[in-house]
Design a protein around this motif. Structure first.
Motif, mmCIF file in Angstrom:
data_model
loop_
_atom_site.group_PDB
_atom_site.id
_atom_site.type_symbol
_atom_site.label_atom_id
_atom_site.label_comp_id
_atom_site.label_asym_id
_atom_site.label_seq_id
_atom_site.Cartn_x
_atom_site.Cartn_y
_atom_site.Cartn_z
ATOM 1 N N UNK A 57 0.863 -1.174 0.000
ATOM 2 C CA UNK A 57 0.000 0.000 0.000
ATOM 3 C C UNK A 57 0.898 1.222 0.000
ATOM 4 N N UNK A 58 0.759 2.048 -1.024
ATOM 5 C CA UNK A 58 1.594 3.254 -1.154
ATOM 6 C C UNK A 58 3.076 2.919 -1.083
ATOM 7 N N UNK A 59 3.456 1.792 -1.640
ATOM 8 C CA UNK A 59 4.858 1.410 -1.699
ATOM 9 C C UNK A 59 5.371 0.642 -0.512
ATOM 10 N N UNK A 60 4.583 0.516 0.565
ATOM 11 C CA UNK A 60 5.019 -0.190 1.766
ATOM 12 C C UNK A 60 4.280 -1.521 1.889
ATOM 13 N N UNK A 61 4.972 -2.531 2.429
ATOM 14 C CA UNK A 61 4.388 -3.870 2.566
ATOM 15 C C UNK A 61 3.133 -3.820 3.437
ATOM 16 N N UNK A 62 2.094 -4.531 3.003
ATOM 17 C CA UNK A 62 0.817 -4.613 3.717
ATOM 18 C C UNK A 62 0.467 -6.086 3.870
ATOM 19 N N UNK A 233 8.681 -16.271 2.155
ATOM 20 C CA UNK A 233 9.885 -16.562 2.946
ATOM 21 C C UNK A 233 11.132 -16.491 2.080
ATOM 22 N N UNK A 234 11.053 -17.021 0.875
ATOM 23 C CA UNK A 234 12.210 -16.957 -0.016
ATOM 24 C C UNK A 234 12.500 -15.531 -0.460
ATOM 25 N N UNK A 235 11.462 -14.718 -0.618
ATOM 26 C CA UNK A 235 11.647 -13.342 -1.058
ATOM 27 C C UNK A 235 12.105 -12.442 0.098
ATOM 28 N N UNK A 236 11.406 -12.514 1.219
ATOM 29 C CA UNK A 236 11.694 -11.602 2.345
ATOM 30 C C UNK A 236 11.382 -12.317 3.651
ATOM 31 N N UNK A 237 12.344 -13.031 4.229
ATOM 32 C CA UNK A 237 12.086 -13.800 5.455
ATOM 33 C C UNK A 237 11.534 -12.956 6.594
ATOM 34 N N UNK A 238 12.005 -11.718 6.716
ATOM 35 C CA UNK A 238 11.528 -10.877 7.811
ATOM 36 C C UNK A 238 10.060 -10.532 7.644
ATOM 37 N N UNK A 241 7.989 -13.643 8.587
ATOM 38 C CA UNK A 241 7.887 -13.783 10.040
ATOM 39 C C UNK A 241 6.891 -12.779 10.610
ATOM 40 N N UNK A 242 6.924 -11.550 10.088
ATOM 41 C CA UNK A 242 5.989 -10.530 10.565
ATOM 42 C C UNK A 242 4.547 -10.902 10.221
ATOM 43 N N UNK A 243 4.336 -11.455 9.013
ATOM 44 C CA UNK A 243 2.982 -11.861 8.636
ATOM 45 C C UNK A 243 2.475 -12.983 9.537
ATOM 46 N N UNK A 244 3.298 -13.993 9.771
ATOM 47 C CA UNK A 244 2.868 -15.102 10.605
ATOM 48 C C UNK A 244 2.551 -14.642 12.022
ATOM 49 N N UNK A 245 3.379 -13.777 12.556
ATOM 50 C CA UNK A 245 3.131 -13.261 13.905
ATOM 51 C C UNK A 245 1.830 -12.470 13.949
#
Length: 539
Positions: A57-62, A233-238, A241-245
């Motif tokens: 959204x607006x360039x930031x991960x959502x 996970x392969x693209x952006x592990x962090x 992890x944030x999505x799962x949390x």
């Protein structure tokens, strides 16, 4: 005299009713606040960046929802955006999801019926179509609609699990996987638990076929549900992890959430929930049969699941609609005559009254009479000029005439009440979407706000900060004008020389010393939001 409409409605009548409910309002207006503009902005970001893995959204991960709905919407946008407009084509994914939900729920009720599959199937589809909570959400770009379609498909495959258990198990597991990729773990957790309990407690299903069905379902779900999390996970592990949390972390206190959802469901799932209660009571001695146990357990576990997961949003009640409509369908034919007539009369009077108000408002917008009604429209939408459009007028007139036919030429039947209720919902929403939509879009659209801010910003503005700017508004500014903002705390001068502040019209708070106001804009008639653009430094 016209011939009476025979009930339960035929396939052709059900299709016409479904299209009359789904089609109006999908196209013809800008993205609106909250869910609609967020999903449309995510799809636009996918198209601009070519990145289908990380919603933005607006360039930031959502990462509130997995991206399956947005993939489907992007396919529609690529295919039909040139014809309908990008945001209109995106919403076609919602129309497809609602139609699929109605079809699969119809099949689920037919499979679960003992005496009259046709009546049960029609009643389930009509109850889902007539749910008050779907009137608006069914016409927004909402990922939950994909989960609704997947849950209806899962119920259809589950109710027919005795036939070809491996094939039905694969389809059931794939449906749960689709629900997982649409909105996360709540729907698959609920329906997966229901499937396990039903095969353990229902005598009809406790046999050797159960293991084959459940094993196939587990395998199909695991493969499909793991696809996007693995890619993320392969693209952006962090980010993974944030999505799962975020997806597994409860939001809000369980008791408060439960009270909230019980109150919301009382109107959101009307009239399905009273019919579901009646059905559960009349079939209480059959509670261990799949046709009663499955929807009853799904509704109860669904309520507990959304109360546990949160947050407090009415749209989460979509989880309850399919099981309540499926259970309520078995109670339609068992309603006592007085209750059936009361539902029929209440629906007919209610929707006739509100449809008349819609036409009265339209006449007032077009002619200025009655003056008091016309003044209310002018006061809430300054600058709006009503124009006569032949096609929307013809559609609204056709819906009204069809309603009058249903009101006066429908044969007596236990399904007459739910048929008229669903038709009344289609009439009410269709009348609003065809006659009032230009006025509502003038009030709700953020296009004018975004373009006014963009016209004030120089071409080389660079970084733009935001203060108290909500995510839907950030999405709207990005979609309409390409304005991407960063939080003010992380973008203080000299990094960002411009800041957009969202606040109340009567409460202006400057970002601090050295900031000069360049623009002060808002939507027409909006008394709660104002958007002010500031520049840091002289010049």
């Amino acid at each position: 005299m016209l011939p009476r409409l025979a009930l339960p409605p035929s396939h052709a009548v059900l299709i016409v009713l479904a299209l009359a409910f789904v089609a109006p309002g999908l196209v013809g207006h800008d993205p609106w606040r909250a869910f609609d503009v967020l999903a449309i902005e995510i799809v636009q970001q996918m198209q601009l960046s070519g990145d289908w893995v990380v919603p933005r959204v607006a360039g930031e991960a959502w990462l509130e929802d997995p991206p399956l709905y947005h993939w489907i919407a992007l396919a529609f946008a690529k295919a039909l955006g040139w014809l309908l407009g990008f945001h209109n084509a995106v919403r076609l994914a919602s129309g497809l999801a609602v139609l699929a939900a109605l079809w699969f729920l119809y099949l689920a009720a037919r499979h679960s019926s003992v005496k009259d599959p046709r009546t049960a199937g029609a009643s389930a589809a009509l109850l889902l179509m007539g749910s008050v909570g779907l009137i608006v959400h069914a016409h927004e770009a909402v990922p939950d609609l994909a989960a609704l379609a997947a849950s209806c498909a899962a119920l259809a495959f589950l109710m027919s699990s005795r036939d070809k258990p491996i094939r039905q198990g694969l389809a059931f597991g794939a449906s749960l996987g689709i629900a997982y990729l649409a909105t996360g773990p709540v729907v698959p957790a609920v329906l997966g638990a229901v499937a396990l309990l039903a095969h353990a407690l229902c005598d009809d299903w406790r046999n050797a076929k159960a293991l084959r069905f459940l094993g196939a379902a587990a395998g199909a779900f695991a493969v499909l549900a793991a696809s996007w999390p693995l890619a993320l996970t392969l693209r952006a592990p962090e980010l993974a992890q944030a999505w799962w949390s975020s997806s597994t972390q409860p939001r809000g206190e369980f008791g408060a959430n439960l009270r909230y959802y019980i109150a919301i469901a009382s109107w959101f799932a009307w009239p399905a929930w009273p019919l579901a209660l009646w059905s559960g009571w009349t079939l209480r001695r059959e509670w261990r049969t799949p046709r009663v146990f499955v929807p009853l357990a799904a509704a109860l576990l669904g309520l507990l699941a959304i109360a546990y997961a949160g947050p407090k949003q009415d749209i989460n009640c979509i989880v309850l609609l399919a099981p309540l409509a499926l259970l309520g369908a078995h109670g339609v034919a068992r309603l006592r005559r007085g209750a059936a007539n009361a539902l029929d009369w209440f629906g007919a009077m209610t929707f006739t009254f509100f449809a008349a108000l819609v036409w009265l408002g339209y006449i007032a917008m077009m002619t200025g009479s009655p003056p008091k009604v016309a003044n209310n429209f002018v006061k809430n939408a300054p600058g709006f000029l009503a124009q006569f459009e032949p096609l929307p007028f013809a559609v609204a007139l056709a819906l009204t005439l069809a309603w009058l036919y249903l009101a006066f030429f429908t044969a007596p039947s236990p399904t007459r009440g739910v048929t008229r209720w669903a038709a009344g919902v289609a009439l009410l929403w269709g009348g609003f979407a065809t006659l009032w939509m230009p006025w509502a879009d003038h009030v709700k659209s953020y296009r004018s706000v975004a373009l006014q801010l963009k016209s004030t910003l120089p071409a080389n503005a660079g970084c733009i900060a935001a203060s108290n700017l909500a995510t839907p508004q950030r999405a709207a500014l990005s979609f309409h004008a390409g304005i991407r903002t960063q939080p003010l705390g992380a973008a203080m001068p000299p990094k960002c020389r411009y800041v957009i502040v969202q606040s109340h019209p009567r409460q202006e708070t400057t970002p601090g010393p050295g900031w000069r106001k360049l623009a002060d804009v808002g939507r027409p008639g909006d008394r709660g939001e104002r958007y002010r653009l500031y520049r840091y430094g002289p010049g």
